[in-house]
Enzyme design. Structure first.
Site, PDB file in Angstrom:
ATOM      1  N   ARG A 191      31.843  66.002  44.765  1.00 55.07           N
ATOM      2  CA  ARG A 191      31.857  65.396  46.109  1.00 55.07           C
ATOM      3  C   ARG A 191      32.724  66.014  47.090  1.00 55.07           C
ATOM      4  O   ARG A 191      32.474  66.320  48.235  1.00 55.07           O
ATOM      5  CB  ARG A 191      31.794  64.006  46.194  1.00 55.07           C
ATOM      6  N   ILE A 241      28.485  59.839  53.565  1.00 55.94           N
ATOM      7  CA  ILE A 241      29.795  59.303  53.914  1.00 55.94           C
ATOM      8  C   ILE A 241      31.008  60.668  53.799  1.00 55.94           C
ATOM      9  O   ILE A 241      30.830  61.142  52.649  1.00 55.94           O
ATOM     10  CB  ILE A 241      30.379  58.142  53.209  1.00 55.94           C
ATOM     11  N   ASP A 274      36.347  56.727  61.079  1.00 55.26           N
ATOM     12  CA  ASP A 274      37.662  56.808  60.533  1.00 55.26           C
ATOM     13  C   ASP A 274      37.568  56.882  59.167  1.00 55.26           C
ATOM     14  O   ASP A 274      36.505  57.374  58.436  1.00 55.26           O
ATOM     15  CB  ASP A 274      38.533  55.665  60.938  1.00 55.26           C
ATOM     16  N   THR A 322      26.868  56.963  65.639  1.00 56.40           N
ATOM     17  CA  THR A 322      25.953  55.837  65.963  1.00 56.40           C
ATOM     18  C   THR A 322      25.365  54.989  64.949  1.00 56.40           C
ATOM     19  O   THR A 322      25.111  55.556  63.931  1.00 56.40           O
ATOM     20  CB  THR A 322      25.044  56.377  66.907  1.00 56.40           C
ATOM     21  N   HIS A 323      25.637  53.599  65.139  1.00 53.71           N
ATOM     22  CA  HIS A 323      25.319  52.699  64.008  1.00 53.71           C
ATOM     23  C   HIS A 323      24.287  51.793  64.537  1.00 53.71           C
ATOM     24  O   HIS A 323      24.622  51.185  65.621  1.00 53.71           O
ATOM     25  CB  HIS A 323      26.390  52.199  63.250  1.00 53.71           C
TER      26      HIS A 323
HETATM   27  C1  GRF Z   1      19.566  55.713  63.902  1.00 61.23           C
HETATM   28  O1  GRF Z   1      19.322  54.566  64.348  1.00 61.23           O
HETATM   29  C2  GRF Z   1      20.952  55.882  63.359  1.00 61.23           C
HETATM   30  O2  GRF Z   1      22.035  54.822  63.868  1.00 61.23           O
HETATM   31  C3  GRF Z   1      20.673  55.409  62.026  1.00 61.23           C
HETATM   32  O3  GRF Z   1      19.405  56.163  61.607  1.00 61.23           O
HETATM   33  C4  GRF Z   1      18.747  56.321  62.951  1.00 61.23           C
HETATM   34  C5  GRF Z   1      18.569  57.955  62.967  1.00 61.23           C
HETATM   35  O4  GRF Z   1      17.423  58.066  63.653  1.00 61.23           O
HETATM   36  N1  GRF Z   1      21.574  55.613  61.276  1.00 61.23           N
HETATM   37  P1  GRF Z   1      17.208  59.592  64.248  1.00 61.23           P
HETATM   38  O5  GRF Z   1      17.168  60.525  62.990  1.00 61.23           O
HETATM   39  O6  GRF Z   1      18.135  59.949  65.153  1.00 61.23           O
HETATM   40  O7  GRF Z   1      15.868  59.225  65.086  1.00 61.23           O
END
Ligand code: GRF
Length: 207
Positions: free
Chosen positions: A66, A93, A142, A109-110
């Site tokens: 990894r 990760i 982080d 983005t989550h």
């Molecule tokens: C997004 O909602 C992201 O937050 C999540 O997976 C999705 C990815 O969507 N981890 P895309 O590949 O940008 O269409």
């Protein structure tokens, strides 16, 4: 600012960045210099290629450990000299080396309102918990999982029919979240790039 965007799937967040940059040009303040993925054959890479963007793939299975993968990902990314790295649906990760190189300029983005529902199933977990609202979070990465300083969040109502849809394998809620998420990500990345920012502990200030 030079952006490297990391994807693992459909790449609609990447597409939103590509489209906004095409619309705004230099006024946006950032350009995508490369798109990286942890696997081949994903729509996100096809979107990058259609936009004429350089791409690279770093597969965990291609490396003995990894840590070796983490080093390869760091080096592949560094080759493009990014000012900011954006994880847009990147489902791995990263390790210490990547964080050492890009911590403080690595945005994720989550699809949930962190700190609620971190990890790979944020949409499913919010539904299962019975949350009435959920949403998306754009944050700096982080050394934890979805634990870095929050930059912006967007709220999305959970509807009763989302439960049935989700069980049926549909993802109506995730699609509604993604509509908010794409706008949030594009706005945040542009603001970080144009104005610069400061991170003090958990507080992010965009100048
Ligand atoms: C997004 O909602 C992201 O937050 C999540 O997976 C999705 C990815 O969507 N981890 P895309 O590949 O940008 O269409």
């Amino acid at each position: 600012a030079r952006l490297v965007v990391l994807v693992s799937g459909s790449g609609t967040n990447l597409q939103a960045l590509i489209d906004r940059i095409a619309e705004e040009g230099p006024a946006y303040g950032a350009e995508i210099v490369a798109v990286g993925a942890d696997r081949t054959g994903v729509e996100g890479l096809a979107r990058a290629e259609r936009a004429g963007l350089p791409t690279f793939v770093c597969r965990v299975g291609d490396h003995a450990t990894r840590e070796a993968w983490d080093r390869a990902l760091t080096e592949a990314t560094a080759a493009y000299r990014p000012d900011l790295v954006v994880s847009a649906g990147f489902m791995k990760i990263v390790g210490k080396e990547f964080i050492a190189a890009y911590g403080g300029r690595f945005v994720n983005t989550h699809p949930a309102l962190l700190p609620s529902f971190p990890g790979a199933h944020g949409v499913r977990d919010a539904l299962a918990y019975g949350a009435k609202v959920t949403g998306c979070t754009v944050h700096f990465v982080d050394d934890g999982v979805d634990t870095g300083p929050i930059i912006a969040q967007g709220v999305v109502e959970v509807r009763d029919e989302d439960h049935a849809d989700h069980e049926a394998g549909g993802n109506a809620l995730h699609e509604r979240i993604k509509e908010v998420e794409r706008r949030l990500l594009v706005d945040v990345v542009g603001r970080l790039a144009r104005h610069g920012y400061r991170i003090e502990g958990r507080k992010v200030t965009i100048k």
